[in-house]
Design an enzyme around this catalytic site. Structure first.
Site, PDB file in Angstrom:
ATOM      1  N   TYR A  23       4.783   8.760  22.610  1.00  0.00           N
ATOM      2  CA  TYR A  23       4.518   8.216  23.941  1.00  0.00           C
ATOM      3  C   TYR A  23       4.505   9.349  24.949  1.00  0.00           C
ATOM      4  O   TYR A  23       3.701   9.372  25.891  1.00  0.00           O
ATOM      5  CB  TYR A  23       5.596   7.191  24.313  1.00  0.00           C
ATOM      6  CG  TYR A  23       5.567   5.967  23.436  1.00  0.00           C
ATOM      7  CD1 TYR A  23       4.681   4.922  23.703  1.00  0.00           C
ATOM      8  CD2 TYR A  23       6.394   5.868  22.327  1.00  0.00           C
ATOM      9  CE1 TYR A  23       4.647   3.809  22.900  1.00  0.00           C
ATOM     10  CE2 TYR A  23       6.366   4.747  21.513  1.00  0.00           C
ATOM     11  CZ  TYR A  23       5.495   3.723  21.801  1.00  0.00           C
ATOM     12  OH  TYR A  23       5.462   2.619  20.996  1.00  0.00           O
ATOM     13  N   ASN A  46       0.502  -4.933  28.569  1.00  0.00           N
ATOM     14  CA  ASN A  46      -0.961  -4.947  28.628  1.00  0.00           C
ATOM     15  C   ASN A  46      -1.561  -4.446  27.321  1.00  0.00           C
ATOM     16  O   ASN A  46      -2.272  -3.467  27.298  1.00  0.00           O
ATOM     17  CB  ASN A  46      -1.441  -4.051  29.774  1.00  0.00           C
ATOM     18  CG  ASN A  46      -1.277  -4.741  31.094  1.00  0.00           C
ATOM     19  OD1 ASN A  46      -0.419  -5.595  31.245  1.00  0.00           O
ATOM     20  ND2 ASN A  46      -2.101  -4.387  32.033  1.00  0.00           N
ATOM     21  N   CYS A  53      -2.650   1.073  18.871  1.00  0.00           N
ATOM     22  CA  CYS A  53      -1.329   1.390  19.412  1.00  0.00           C
ATOM     23  C   CYS A  53      -0.284   1.601  18.309  1.00  0.00           C
ATOM     24  O   CYS A  53       0.792   2.102  18.572  1.00  0.00           O
ATOM     25  CB  CYS A  53      -0.874   0.301  20.358  1.00  0.00           C
ATOM     26  SG  CYS A  53      -1.222  -1.342  19.774  1.00  0.00           S
ATOM     27  N   HIS A  54      -0.621   1.263  17.071  1.00  0.00           N
ATOM     28  CA  HIS A  54       0.357   1.468  15.990  1.00  0.00           C
ATOM     29  C   HIS A  54       0.471   2.950  15.646  1.00  0.00           C
ATOM     30  O   HIS A  54       1.384   3.349  14.948  1.00  0.00           O
ATOM     31  CB  HIS A  54      -0.070   0.657  14.759  1.00  0.00           C
ATOM     32  CG  HIS A  54      -1.366   1.076  14.172  1.00  0.00           C
ATOM     33  ND1 HIS A  54      -2.572   0.570  14.608  1.00  0.00           N
ATOM     34  CD2 HIS A  54      -1.640   1.975  13.201  1.00  0.00           C
ATOM     35  CE1 HIS A  54      -3.528   1.147  13.896  1.00  0.00           C
ATOM     36  NE2 HIS A  54      -3.010   2.009  13.043  1.00  0.00           N
ATOM     37  N   GLU A  81      -2.176   4.580   6.299  1.00  0.00           N
ATOM     38  CA  GLU A  81      -2.943   5.756   6.736  1.00  0.00           C
ATOM     39  C   GLU A  81      -2.318   7.036   6.206  1.00  0.00           C
ATOM     40  O   GLU A  81      -2.714   8.135   6.583  1.00  0.00           O
ATOM     41  CB  GLU A  81      -3.008   5.784   8.264  1.00  0.00           C
ATOM     42  CG  GLU A  81      -3.723   4.552   8.814  1.00  0.00           C
ATOM     43  CD  GLU A  81      -3.887   4.638  10.318  1.00  0.00           C
ATOM     44  OE1 GLU A  81      -3.382   5.590  10.910  1.00  0.00           O
ATOM     45  OE2 GLU A  81      -4.526   3.737  10.876  1.00  0.00           O
TER      46      GLU A  81
END
Length: 85
Positions: A23, A46, A53-54, A81
């Site tokens: 972040y 939001n 976002c993961h 991934e």
DNA sequence: GCGCTGACTGTCA
DNA sequence: ATGACAGCCAGCG
């Protein structure tokens, strides 16, 4: 919704598959190194389906959270991934 | 426009 | 290494 939010969206959207950003990193690249919390807030409240976002985790390596099924689902996605915590 | 909340972060005990 | 504290920011009521 300000410019910062847009930047965050763009940046997170550009995270390559198989990599993650903290972040803090996202906030810094967005132009506000101190807005890591705000970035998290954007994801939390939001949520934008356009961004993975993961792939955004805490600076200490932990997942932090996920609004699409919890940390469990997030970890699973990252594992898919090639990322293991 | 004000105050509270939170998927954060760094530092101290 | 683990837990608690204080500082920062954007979104929402």
């Amino acid at each position: 919704m300000n410019n910062f939010t847009i930047r965050v969206q763009e940046i997170v959207k550009k995270i390559p598959r198989g990599e993650v950003r903290s972040y803090k990193e996202v906030a810094t690249e967005a132009g506000n190194p101190l807005a890591a919390r705000a970035v998290a807030n954007i994801m939390a409240k939001n949520y934008i389906p356009d961004i993975p976002c993961h792939r955004v985790i805490r600076s200490d390596g932990t997942l932090g959270g996920y609004n699409r099924g919890g940390e469990k689902a997030k970890k699973h996605l990252l594992a898919g991934e090639g990322i293991v915590i």
